[in-house]
Scaffold this active site. Structure first.
Site, short mmCIF file in Angstrom:
data_model
loop_
_atom_site.label_atom_id
_atom_site.label_comp_id
_atom_site.label_asym_id
_atom_site.label_seq_id
_atom_site.Cartn_x
_atom_site.Cartn_y
_atom_site.Cartn_z
N LYS A 78 2.97 9.89 19.96
CA LYS A 78 2.42 10.03 21.29
C LYS A 78 1.43 8.91 21.58
O LYS A 78 0.87 8.35 20.64
CB LYS A 78 1.77 11.40 21.48
CG LYS A 78 1.04 12.02 20.30
CD LYS A 78 -0.01 11.26 19.58
CE LYS A 78 -1.19 10.81 20.35
NZ LYS A 78 -2.12 9.98 19.55
N TYR A 122 12.95 -4.88 12.17
CA TYR A 122 13.25 -3.63 12.86
C TYR A 122 14.72 -3.58 13.25
O TYR A 122 15.37 -2.53 13.13
CB TYR A 122 12.39 -3.50 14.13
CG TYR A 122 10.91 -3.42 13.90
CD1 TYR A 122 10.37 -2.98 12.69
CD2 TYR A 122 10.02 -3.80 14.91
CE1 TYR A 122 9.00 -2.90 12.50
CE2 TYR A 122 8.65 -3.73 14.72
CZ TYR A 122 8.15 -3.28 13.52
OH TYR A 122 6.79 -3.21 13.34
N ARG A 129 6.65 -5.78 10.61
CA ARG A 129 6.61 -7.19 11.03
C ARG A 129 6.42 -8.10 9.83
O ARG A 129 6.95 -9.21 9.78
CB ARG A 129 5.49 -7.40 12.04
CG ARG A 129 5.76 -6.80 13.41
CD ARG A 129 4.63 -7.09 14.36
NE ARG A 129 3.37 -6.52 13.89
CZ ARG A 129 2.18 -6.86 14.34
NH1 ARG A 129 2.07 -7.81 15.25
NH2 ARG A 129 1.08 -6.27 13.87
#
Length: 325
Positions: A94, A55, A34
């Site tokens: 995860k 991104y 960012r």
């Protein structure tokens, strides 16, 4: 395989950058964050050759074959889906998504595009996980009566993103997802949630700082997971399987390359085992690379994630807390 990194995350060096130097044919080739300045600093520190401005720009890079997604939990689904639409394989931290509905969306997109999505339960790729499963399911312990798994450690910094509901935080999401996944690995059947109890933070009663959940595992077996980010114990990471003829206890099933204790007692005989291997992250990265050519190498695909996230959703409901959105 050339991999791009979405986000200058603290986990990236251990989980991807250092392992990539040990896996032939894999290169961490680009990064975006960012804050472009933060991405540039990270790239310089870790010798990543290309820094993208966003991104989206990284996903549009035609020289990249795959992306690694170590973003906060609540941002996983959006950028996994974007990566698949851009034609990139995905290794995602995860838990794969914030909830089961998002996991099903990722599964559908992966099946439609034919691309690999691997949830980064790195412990699953170490030989220790296969050995645990072999003993639990191989008959040595007899019929399984109970399975208990835990991941508990102290994280007293309550402004950490892992306590942020809007980023899909909580002890069950961060630590407990390991315990749920390992419970599934060792269980004689698919677990069913029967009860759950949460301790929540004062700052946000929707966010669990600790969670305990009980399960039916089939064939009369019972299960329990414990997860905590506010643990009185410095470190508690254990898997225990009790059967008619004995038991297996494994300490530190998630990071066995750091240390582990593997003990089996059966029919009056006791033994310890040492399971050799590289770091869990090296094993995982090798499997991810291979999975792009041979899908059977992917032990943690989205369909597996759907089951795990469905259980996590059920645990939150049973504890009287909202599922992560």
């Amino acid at each position: 395989m050339r991999i791009g990194v979405l986000g200058a995350a603290r986990i990236a060096p251990a989980a991807l950058i250092r392992p990539a130097r040990l896996v032939d044919g894999v290169e961490v080739a680009a990064i975006a964050a960012r804050d472009r300045g933060r991405a540039a600093e990270f790239a310089t520190e870790h010798r990543i050759p290309v820094v993208h401005d966003s991104y989206a720009e990284l996903l549009a890079d035609p020289t990249l074959h795959a992306v690694y997604v170590p973003l906060p939990n609540g941002r996983h689904a959006r950028w996994i889906l974007a990566a698949l639409e851009a034609g990139k394989h995905v290794l995602a931290e995860k838990p794969l998504t914030a909830n089961a509905a998002q996991a099903r969306e990722v599964q559908a997109a992966a099946e439609r595009t034919g691309l690999v999505v691997m949830e980064a339960f790195h412990y699953r790729y170490h030989p220790l996980a296969a050995r645990m499963r072999a003993i639990a399911h191989g008959g040595e312990l007899g019929r399984i009566r109970s399975v208990e798994t835990s991941m508990c450690f102290p994280l007293p910094k309550f402004d950490d993103i892992r306590y942020d509901y809007d980023l899909a935080g909580g002890a069950l999401m961060d630590a407990g997802c390991y315990a749920v996944h390992c419970l599934r690995l060792l269980s004689p059947g698919e677990p069913k949630v029967v009860a759950a109890r949460a301790l929540t933070t004062r700052r946000d009663p929707r966010v669990d700082r600790a969670m305990t959940a009980d399960f039916e595992l089939g064939d009369g077996a019972r299960g329990r997971i414990r997860a905590s980010l506010w643990s009185s114990a410095l470190f508690s990471l254990r898997a225990k399987v009790v059967g008619e003829h004995g038991e297996m206890v494994v300490d530190n099933y998630a990071m066995p390359h750091v240390f582990h204790r593997f003990r089996v007692a059966s029919d009056g005989q006791k033994r310890g085992e040492r399971i050799d291997g590289s770091t869990t992250y090296v094993h995982q990265l090798k499997a991810f690379d291979e999975a792009t050519r041979n899908r059977s190498a992917n032990l943690t695909p989205p369909q597996d994630s759907v089951v795990t996230m469905s259980l996590i959703d059920d645990i939150y409901r049973a504890a009287g807390l909202p599922i992560r959105e």
